[in-house]
Design a protein around this motif. Structure first.
Motif, short mmCIF file in Angstrom:
data_model
loop_
_atom_site.label_atom_id
_atom_site.label_comp_id
_atom_site.label_asym_id
_atom_site.label_seq_id
_atom_site.Cartn_x
_atom_site.Cartn_y
_atom_site.Cartn_z
N LEU A 1 -15.78 -36.57 -11.53
CA LEU A 1 -15.12 -36.00 -12.71
C LEU A 1 -14.65 -37.16 -13.59
O LEU A 1 -13.87 -37.99 -13.13
CB LEU A 1 -13.93 -35.13 -12.29
CG LEU A 1 -14.27 -33.93 -11.39
CD1 LEU A 1 -13.01 -33.20 -10.96
CD2 LEU A 1 -15.23 -32.97 -12.10
N PRO A 2 -15.10 -37.26 -14.84
CA PRO A 2 -14.86 -38.48 -15.63
C PRO A 2 -13.44 -38.66 -16.14
O PRO A 2 -13.13 -39.73 -16.65
CB PRO A 2 -15.84 -38.33 -16.80
CG PRO A 2 -16.07 -36.87 -16.93
CD PRO A 2 -15.96 -36.30 -15.55
N PHE A 3 -12.56 -37.65 -16.04
CA PHE A 3 -11.19 -37.76 -16.54
C PHE A 3 -10.22 -37.65 -15.38
O PHE A 3 -10.37 -36.79 -14.49
CB PHE A 3 -10.88 -36.68 -17.57
CG PHE A 3 -11.48 -36.94 -18.92
CD1 PHE A 3 -11.98 -38.19 -19.24
CD2 PHE A 3 -11.55 -35.94 -19.87
CE1 PHE A 3 -12.53 -38.44 -20.46
CE2 PHE A 3 -12.10 -36.18 -21.11
CZ PHE A 3 -12.60 -37.44 -21.41
N GLU A 4 -9.19 -38.51 -15.40
CA GLU A 4 -8.16 -38.45 -14.35
C GLU A 4 -7.37 -37.16 -14.44
O GLU A 4 -6.93 -36.61 -13.42
CB GLU A 4 -7.22 -39.65 -14.48
CG GLU A 4 -7.85 -40.99 -14.11
CD GLU A 4 -8.14 -41.11 -12.63
OE1 GLU A 4 -7.67 -40.26 -11.85
OE2 GLU A 4 -8.85 -42.05 -12.25
N GLY A 5 -7.15 -36.66 -15.68
CA GLY A 5 -6.41 -35.40 -15.83
C GLY A 5 -7.14 -34.23 -15.20
O GLY A 5 -6.54 -33.39 -14.52
N LEU A 6 -8.45 -34.18 -15.41
CA LEU A 6 -9.26 -33.13 -14.81
C LEU A 6 -9.26 -33.26 -13.29
O LEU A 6 -9.14 -32.26 -12.56
CB LEU A 6 -10.68 -33.21 -15.37
CG LEU A 6 -11.69 -32.21 -14.84
CD1 LEU A 6 -11.24 -30.79 -15.10
CD2 LEU A 6 -13.07 -32.48 -15.47
N PHE A 7 -9.40 -34.47 -12.80
CA PHE A 7 -9.37 -34.69 -11.35
C PHE A 7 -8.00 -34.31 -10.77
O PHE A 7 -7.92 -33.72 -9.68
CB PHE A 7 -9.68 -36.16 -11.07
CG PHE A 7 -9.61 -36.54 -9.62
CD1 PHE A 7 -10.50 -36.03 -8.69
CD2 PHE A 7 -8.63 -37.40 -9.17
CE1 PHE A 7 -10.42 -36.37 -7.35
CE2 PHE A 7 -8.54 -37.75 -7.83
CZ PHE A 7 -9.45 -37.23 -6.92
N GLY A 8 -6.91 -34.61 -11.50
CA GLY A 8 -5.58 -34.24 -11.04
C GLY A 8 -5.40 -32.73 -10.97
O GLY A 8 -4.75 -32.22 -10.05
N GLU A 9 -5.96 -32.00 -11.94
CA GLU A 9 -5.85 -30.54 -11.90
C GLU A 9 -6.59 -29.97 -10.70
O GLU A 9 -6.13 -29.00 -10.07
CB GLU A 9 -6.42 -29.95 -13.20
CG GLU A 9 -5.58 -30.24 -14.43
CD GLU A 9 -4.21 -29.57 -14.39
OE1 GLU A 9 -4.05 -28.58 -13.63
OE2 GLU A 9 -3.30 -30.05 -15.08
#
Length: 393
Positions: free
Chosen positions: A260-268
């Protein structure tokens, strides 16, 4: 007779007393005259000193008046010069202040103009940036473009950590299948067989992530729950597709990586209870963000280095065995060399003994009288014909 002597003595004494009286009288008169002369000299000196002091005071008063006039004139000229110089300094200061003020004002106006121009340029750049953000938004709204964005970011991470020969791009991991994974890391196989591939695929479900963010900002719990479930479902579907398309042991590892290229998406995704473990356990897919994928790649790189060290250690042991056998031969050669050197040393010692014996014989010859010595034999081991002949004295 005695009376005559007494009378004569008395007369002499009286004469002496008279002479003394006359002498004292003359001395007193001379002393009185001297005192009178001294008094007259003192009076004359006093008059002369008084007259000289008066003349000196008159001269000094005249000189003082002259000096006072000169000082007053000098002070007046100094005051005039100071006044003129102060006026000149005032004019110079006024001119400098005027020029400096004009220069500072001009500089300030120029800086203000430059700042305003920079602000104008900044506003233009902000407008351009806003247009670029809009373009980026339109780009990310395209599914194919989003995939290219995630693939490019994943390629940058792999190039940063891995060597080019340690991974492949757009490779078919399952025999007989046309499905090609974006990247696959080549892991060493068992018993010297071919490499085992670790599939890595990038996914970017931005619509579900944007709906989730919008619900969080709006504070809508119902919409937030629906967005979270939609994101969870989308991630499960992507993990299932990766497992079905790219995982094929023993040609590949028994698991794959979903990037997943975004940390925010990975955090969700991590915040969803049990989602990460469920996907890893059921689909054998591990979800990674930019940070933990970088750490995972670094750990793989360290494993590759450890394996290379182990492979080279066997070669090192072979080299050490060869060196050991050669060292044994070298020890034998060194022992032979030592024996030969010992023989040479013994020969040299014998030569030194003979040299000392010759020196003793020659010393004996030197102390003999100057006569010709012939047929002198040195030692028993010297041949009988080996004679030392000394020159004639």
């Amino acid at each position: 007779m005695v009376e005559i002597l007494l009378v004569l003595t008395l007369i002499a004494a009286i004469s002496t007393a008279g002479l003394l009286a006359v002498h004292l009288t003359r001395a007193r008169s001379a002393e009185r005259e001297a005192r009178e002369e001294l008094s007259r000299g003192l009076a004359t000196f006093s008059q002369t000193l008084s007259s000289q002091m008066g003349a000196t005071a008159t001269v000094q008063n005249a000189q003082f008046e002259t000096l006072r006039g000169a000082v007053e004139q000098r002070l007046e000229r100094i005051q005039q010069d100071n006044a003129a110089k102060l006026e000149q300094m005032r004019q110079t200061v006024d001119e400098k202040l005027q020029s400096t003020l004009e220069k500072r004002l001009s500089e300030s106006f120029r800086q203000v103009s430059e700042r305003l121009e920079l602000v104008h340029k900044g506003l233009g750049e902000m407008q351009t940036l806003a247009a670029g953000v809009g373009d980026l938004k339109r780009v990310l709204s395209n599914v194919k473009t989003r995939g290219v964005f995630g693939e490019t970011q994943l390629a940058a991470l792999l190039e940063q950590v891995m060597a080019p020969e340690q991974y492949e791009k757009n490779v078919a991991t399952r025999p007989g299948s046309n499905a090609r994974v974006e990247f696959a890391i080549k892991l060493p196989g068992r018993d010297g067989s071919g490499p085992v591939l670790l599939p890595i695929d990038a996914k970017f479900p931005i619509e579900d992530y944007q709906r989730l963010q919008a619900a969080q900002e709006a504070g809508d719990k119902a919409a937030l729950e629906m967005a979270e479930k939609a994101l969870e479902t989308r991630v499960k579907l992507e993990a299932k597709a990766i497992a079905e398309k790219y995982v094929e042991p023993p040609h590949t590892t028994d698991f794959a990586l979903l990037y997943l290229p975004f940390e925010g998406l990975f955090g969700e995704v991590l915040r969803r209870p049990g989602l990460f473990d469920h996907i890893q356990r059921q689909f054998r897919v591990t979800i990674c963000g930019p940070t933990n994928l970088l750490a995972y790649l670094n750990s793989l790189q360290m494993g590759f280095r450890t394996l290379a060290i182990q492979q080279r250690s066997s070669e090192v042991w072979k080299v050490l065995g060869t060196v050991k056998s050669e060292f044994g031969k070298f020890a034998e050669v060194l022992a032979n060399t030592k024996r030969q050197l010992q023989t040479v040393a013994n020969t040299i010692d014998q030569a030194e003994v003979r040299t000392r014996q010759i020196e003793r014989k020659l010393k004996d010859v030197e102390v003999m009288p100057g006569a010709e010595q012939e047929n002198l034999q040195l030692e028993e081991d010297r041949p009988s014909g080996d004679l030392v002949r000394l020159p004639k004295a």
